[in-house]
Structure formats: C-alpha cells, structure tokens
Design a protein around this motif. Sequence first.
Motif, PDB file in Angstrom:
ATOM      1  N   PRO A   1       0.849  -0.667   0.121  1.00  0.00           N
ATOM      2  CA  PRO A   1      -0.220   0.542   0.028  1.00  0.00           C
ATOM      3  C   PRO A   1       1.081   1.146   0.070  1.00  0.00           C
ATOM      4  CG  PRO A   1       0.384  -0.956   2.206  1.00  0.00           C
ATOM      5  CD  PRO A   1       0.203  -1.776   1.191  1.00  0.00           C
ATOM      6  N   VAL A   2       2.081   1.182   0.812  1.00  0.00           N
ATOM      7  CA  VAL A   2       2.712   2.864   0.350  1.00  0.00           C
ATOM      8  C   VAL A   2       3.202   2.813  -0.755  1.00  0.00           C
ATOM      9  CG1 VAL A   2       5.397   3.272   1.047  1.00  0.00           C
ATOM     10  CG2 VAL A   2       4.078   1.601   3.154  1.00  0.00           C
ATOM     11  N   GLU A   3       3.243   1.557  -1.890  1.00  0.00           N
ATOM     12  CA  GLU A   3       4.611   1.928  -3.008  1.00  0.00           C
ATOM     13  C   GLU A   3       3.176   2.128  -3.726  1.00  0.00           C
ATOM     14  OE1 GLU A   3       7.146   1.948  -3.318  1.00  0.00           O
ATOM     15  OE2 GLU A   3       8.182   1.925  -1.655  1.00  0.00           O
TER      16      GLU A   3
ATOM     17  N   LYS B   1      -7.049  -2.423   7.473  1.00  0.00           N
ATOM     18  CA  LYS B   1      -7.683  -0.588   7.200  1.00  0.00           C
ATOM     19  C   LYS B   1      -6.493  -0.457   6.292  1.00  0.00           C
ATOM     20  CE  LYS B   1      -8.773   2.899   9.966  1.00  0.00           C
ATOM     21  NZ  LYS B   1     -10.080   2.973   7.843  1.00  0.00           N
ATOM     22  N   PHE B   2      -5.662  -0.284   6.183  1.00  0.00           N
ATOM     23  CA  PHE B   2      -4.718   0.475   5.554  1.00  0.00           C
ATOM     24  C   PHE B   2      -4.819   0.061   4.361  1.00  0.00           C
ATOM     25  CE2 PHE B   2      -0.553   2.366   3.632  1.00  0.00           C
ATOM     26  CZ  PHE B   2      -0.906   3.879   4.231  1.00  0.00           C
ATOM     27  N   ARG B   3      -4.305  -1.147   3.902  1.00  0.00           N
ATOM     28  CA  ARG B   3      -3.907  -1.641   2.289  1.00  0.00           C
ATOM     29  C   ARG B   3      -5.680  -1.490   1.919  1.00  0.00           C
ATOM     30  NH1 ARG B   3      -2.448  -7.498   4.059  1.00  0.00           N
ATOM     31  NH2 ARG B   3      -2.467  -7.207   6.493  1.00  0.00           N
ATOM     32  N   THR B   4      -6.282  -1.751   2.439  1.00  0.00           N
ATOM     33  CA  THR B   4      -8.119  -1.992   1.783  1.00  0.00           C
ATOM     34  C   THR B   4      -8.211  -0.138   1.871  1.00  0.00           C
ATOM     35  OG1 THR B   4      -8.809  -3.497   3.281  1.00  0.00           O
ATOM     36  CG2 THR B   4     -10.130  -2.108   2.283  1.00  0.00           C
ATOM     37  N   ASP B   5      -8.063   0.982   2.853  1.00  0.00           N
ATOM     38  CA  ASP B   5      -7.842   2.106   2.720  1.00  0.00           C
ATOM     39  C   ASP B   5      -7.662   2.839   1.232  1.00  0.00           C
ATOM     40  OD1 ASP B   5     -10.060   1.727   4.328  1.00  0.00           O
ATOM     41  OD2 ASP B   5      -8.656   3.651   5.995  1.00  0.00           O
ATOM     42  N   VAL B   6      -6.024   2.214   1.000  1.00  0.00           N
ATOM     43  CA  VAL B   6      -5.622   2.412   0.117  1.00  0.00           C
ATOM     44  C   VAL B   6      -6.178   2.421  -1.409  1.00  0.00           C
ATOM     45  CG1 VAL B   6      -3.408   2.265  -1.330  1.00  0.00           C
ATOM     46  CG2 VAL B   6      -2.982   2.760   1.084  1.00  0.00           C
TER      47      VAL B   6
END
Length: 725
Positions: free
Chosen positions: A541-543, A574-579
């Motif tokens: 998700p960061v990339e 959550k972070f992965r899904t929101d991205v």
Amino acid sequence: MLIWLTGALGAKATEKIVIPISTNETDLVLQVGDNGRLYQTYLGHRLSNRSDLKQFNWYNKAASDGSVSRRGWEAYACQGGEDFFEPALALVHADGNRATYLYYKRHEVKDIPGGKETTIYLADNKYPVNVELHYQAYPNENIIRTWTEISHHEKGDIRLDAYASTMLYFNRKDYWLTEFSGDWANEANMLSQQLKFGKKVVDTRLGSRAAMHIQPMFEIGLGNKVAEQNGEVLMGTLAWVGNFRFTFEVDNSGYLRVLPAINPAASDYLLRAGQTFRTPDFIFTLSQNGTGEGSRNFHRWARLYQVKDGKGSRMTLLNNWENTFFDFDQQKLGALMGEAKDLGVDMFLLDDGWFGNGENARNNDHAGLGDWEVNHEKLPGGIAALVDSAKKNGVKFGIWIEPEMVNPKSLLFKKHPDWVIKQPNRDTYYFRNQLVLDMGNPKVQDYVFGVVDRIMTENPDVAFFKWDCNSPITNVYSPYQGKNQGQLYIDHARGVYNVMRRVKAKYPALPMMLCSGGGGRCEYESLKYFTEFWPSDDTDPVERIFIQWGFSQFFPVKTLCAHVTSWNKATSIKFRTDVASMCKLGFDIGLKGLTANEISYCREAVSNWKLWEPVILDGDMYRLVSPYAGNHMAVNYVSADKQKAIAFAYDIHPRFNEKLMPLKFQGLNPAKRYTVEEINLMPGTKSSLPENGKTFTGDYLMQVGLNVFTYQQTQSRVITLVTNE
C-alpha cells in the motif's frame, strides 16, 4: 456535418488563411504563410476576443547577423528543408530523394461527439505525397486529440524513417519536464528536470509490454516547474501499445518543439502507393491552473469519449492468485467463491494456471501458454462448472488469459513455430520462459481472437477477462514479414488492436482488464476496448500510494485496478483496504488468514465503496497532499452536483513530532453546509477525528480544513461530506 471547406494548393498570401483549433480554454492557431506552407503561430490560453485570431501575421525573416525573427513554426516540418532541427516527417521517395516540402491544399471542419474535427490537407509540390493533419477539439474538457495520415502515389514504395503524430511549439522562458518511469513493480515514478538546449528523448524499444520502463505520458511546466494547483502545464499522452518516442528539443533561440511519435528505431516502414500510414493519436491538454485541472480534463474526457463503458459501473472482485498461485483445484476455487460471497464483492476472478495438459500443464510459468484447453486434472468440470459454482455463490465469474504469448513447451509452438517472433539462426533468449506470437500475421490474429471467442461461445456467462502480456519482444525477427523487418514492430501493434477491435465488436458489453506484467500497457487506444487496467503487480500500500498518484495524472481512477493483498503485512488490513478503495476496488487475499474483526471490516469497506462508487469513480478528483512532498498523502472526490464528497487521507511515515497541517478540501460548493463523517472504521472503534459529526460550510472546509493527519505510521482515514441543501 461538414461546416466549411476552403483553400487550394499554393494559397496566395492575400488570402491569409488562419485555422484555429479551439477549446473553451485553449487556442492552437495555424496559418498559411506567404510561401503557401502551414505554420503554428500560437498555442496558449484561449483569446477572449475572437477577432484577435485574425491578427496573427506569419513571418520568418533572417536579419543581417544571421539571426531569425520568428512568428510561426512549420506545423509539420519535413526532412530536407530549411529547418535545422528534428523533423516530424522523414521519408525517402521512390527515386531516393530525401527532401519533402508540404504545401497547404485545403481544410475542413466537421462535428464529432463532444466537439469538432479539423482536417488540414497538405501535399508536396514535386512528388505525389499527401499528408493529412487531424485535430479533434473537445471544448468542455479542454482536450485536443491529434494524429497524421500519410499517403502517396509514387511509382514505387516510399520509405518512412520518422513519422510524428504532431508537432507542438512553445516560446517560454523555461521548460520543466516530468516523466513517468520505473520498472516492474515500480511503475510511474514522477521525475522532473529542466530542459535546456538540445534534445531530451524519452522512448521504449520493447515492442510488446512496451511501457515496462517508461509510461507513454509526460508533463511540461511552461515558464515554471510543474505544480498541482497553479501554473501553465502541457500534459500529453500517446495512444499506442507499441514502441513510442517523445522528443523535446530546445533550439538555439530557446524555443521548444515537442514531437510525440511511434519510435522509428528498427521501424523503417515501406509504404506502397495508395496505402495510408496513420500515426497514433496524441492527446493533450494545456492547463493554466496546474496538473490538477489538467487531470480532471483528461478524466472527464476519457469517461465520456474514450474508455470502454466509461459511464458504466465497475465490479468489485476477489482474485485467487495470491491465495493459490498455480496450486488449486475445483474444490479450492469453489471455497474461494464462497469467500467472495462472504466478502460481498461482485465477482470471482480465476487467474493463471487453469489450462494445459500432460507435460504442457500450466503448473508453473515454463509451460502451457498457447494451449488454451482446461486442465482436466485440476478442473474436471471445466469452465462451465466454475461458472455454475460462482452462480450458486451469488457472484460472477471472470478468467485470466495471456493469448499473445507462447511457451516452448506447448502444442501450439510445436505445431506453428512460424507463428512466433524468433531468430531463425541464433540461440533463443526466453524472457519469463516465453516468446511473443507474431501479431502482424493475420492467421495469428485469428487464433488470438479465437481464444476469447471460444471461451465465450462455450461459456456465455463468463463475465470478465483479465488479458495479460508479460514479455517484451525478444529474438526480433518475424517469419511473416520476411525481408520487410522494418514493419515488424508497427504491424505487431496494429495486429494487437485488430484483435481487440474484433473482441469488442462481438462482445461489446464484456468488461476486460488490461494487464502487462503490471503497468506495461497503460494507454488510451487500448482503453477503447478495455474497461480498466492493472497499474502494477506491486500492491504494497505504501508503494501503491505513489503508483496510483502517478497514473491518476492522466487516467481516471475508474480505470485503475487496486487490490488488497498480503504485500507489506506490517501494515493493517484497514490501511491496505483504504489505499485500494481510492481506485477500482478488488481483493487478492484469503479470508482464512484474517481475524473476525478484519473480515467484518472488509465487508463494511466493500459496502461503503459500493455506496460511494459514483462519487469515487465518476466524481471530480482533487489531489490534495502529494506523497512526494512529505510523509502524508490525500485526495478527495466531489460529485458533479457538489452534494457529496469523499476524502482518503494517509499517514505514511510521519517524522517524530513533525508539524501536522490541516487537510483543505477542494471542489466543494463554498455556500453549502456539509456534515463530516469518518467511515471505514474497525469494529468496536469510534472516530477520533475532532470534527467528526459536525457541519461546516464548503468555504470553511476549503480554506481552514480538517485535522485528519496523525503521527502514526501507515494509518488512514476515509471521510465523507454530505449536504442536504
């Protein structure tokens, strides 16, 4: 409807023919010079007084010191003339002469959906060579699409050595180029540099999977560096699946010429009498308010006029690839379809590994490509059983193919070695254990079309295709082309389009994802036939924040597939899904590896995404905080009526005790009052957003903003704004 027609070969100076190509924001002004040739005299912000269009006077006079006083550049400069710099057209006539001079004959304007098309007819006065310059202007979207058509009636073949789609000129104090480059799993990195005297060339020579290292798009800051919300910027992209080349040349007087083109390297094209060579479309916008405005121009235009089913909805999905890779059977896939139902997505997508039998079974990437028969050991019930299983679980069924490629371990390769691009007298180099089929060969085109057609004929309820292309062209030699190897790269790309065109003609409502080892294919001609594309195999998700930021410069998020996977497990679900939710949402993760709370969260996120899909996929996108500028990123989308907006905000890697700035929205109605609500919360948690549940005017939200960012690593917030006014 044809509007008007004028002019003749060698137009007289007294006629002063001026041809404006105009949108609501931009004027491109072309004029016939005293010598009967066509020149660009202006490209910039639209002139408010239309009578001023007649004030341009072409001249190009040499002073006594040898310098040139210039008002106008030849619109399609050719090799061998007075111009000393990069030409748009370089050809060798049938008699060996390399010089071409193009003179104005006439032009016409006609209506097209959403705008007008201007066609300008040019011809050489010594050779029977004709050139048509086409410009389509979309006033409301401030988009201009341009291409060139070249034909001749000489006694023998002519050879095309260079053939740009167009030429654009600028006279500004500085020029700053932003390019989009990278590699597999590292696509669309935005890199900027100032253009000085000489040429900057951005190109690719990979043939297939052509955009693996550089994407076919660029931005140029005119006078200042490229910025998101201010400044004049040219944003352009070439609609071509094959090799491309952008040439940016600053001459001795500080003028910039921009030439977007097919890369002519190893592509000296023999054009027969009576045939027409059509260049790819070059699509551009000239924004006076930074790249944000330019992107919204592209997004609106693409949804309305270019992307397949651009106004339609998109399906959420669960892909099996990172769940199973090649190791699956009918039972495993049935269980995953149950997970798709549990998750609430619309479709289950079966990825690589479902085909080939015996020693050619697709159990790894060494075998099977070319043999599109269901693997009977893995899937005894065939595709039909999988479609039925999907129906029982209340989801649709989609399937992966890579029809342009072949493994040496396949029946197709053994039967038709002459269908493969391969050197006849050298050792073979295999990229990813595969070779590329020769798409310039009509028999190969029939075969590739048949891969899709057979699946759909036998299984008409297949609802989606993921079309992959993992290898560039290696061992460059076409048995079909024979001695005309300069045709290979161009005819290959045209063959790919021929197949895409046939598939769309027979299955116009079939959604399709364009994939090429990730983002190796990301261009607008293919998107006539595909509803979406896969920007990268990198789903960290960061990339992905950076990758999605880059691609969103030119492509609407409706076309950008983003999946939740197990990449970077250090980040929360959550972070992965929101991205992933800021684009077209999908999943490639097994629910068995998630906790009950995580599964519940994913279900809620899917439900929320479907509820907000019209705003996310069809609203206006505003990029608010760039990940390139710091440790955070944010975007917001606003519905056309400005009644709703949704923002995605990400803390990436904040520094200790850094200064946190409020998030200022864009695109809202300043007079309306919006209620703030944070959604996509983990079960059992409440929003810690200070302004959650409160109501603010659009003006406050845009001028003062909300305190959405935190000091936490890889945290995210999804915030909705709704007004009932």
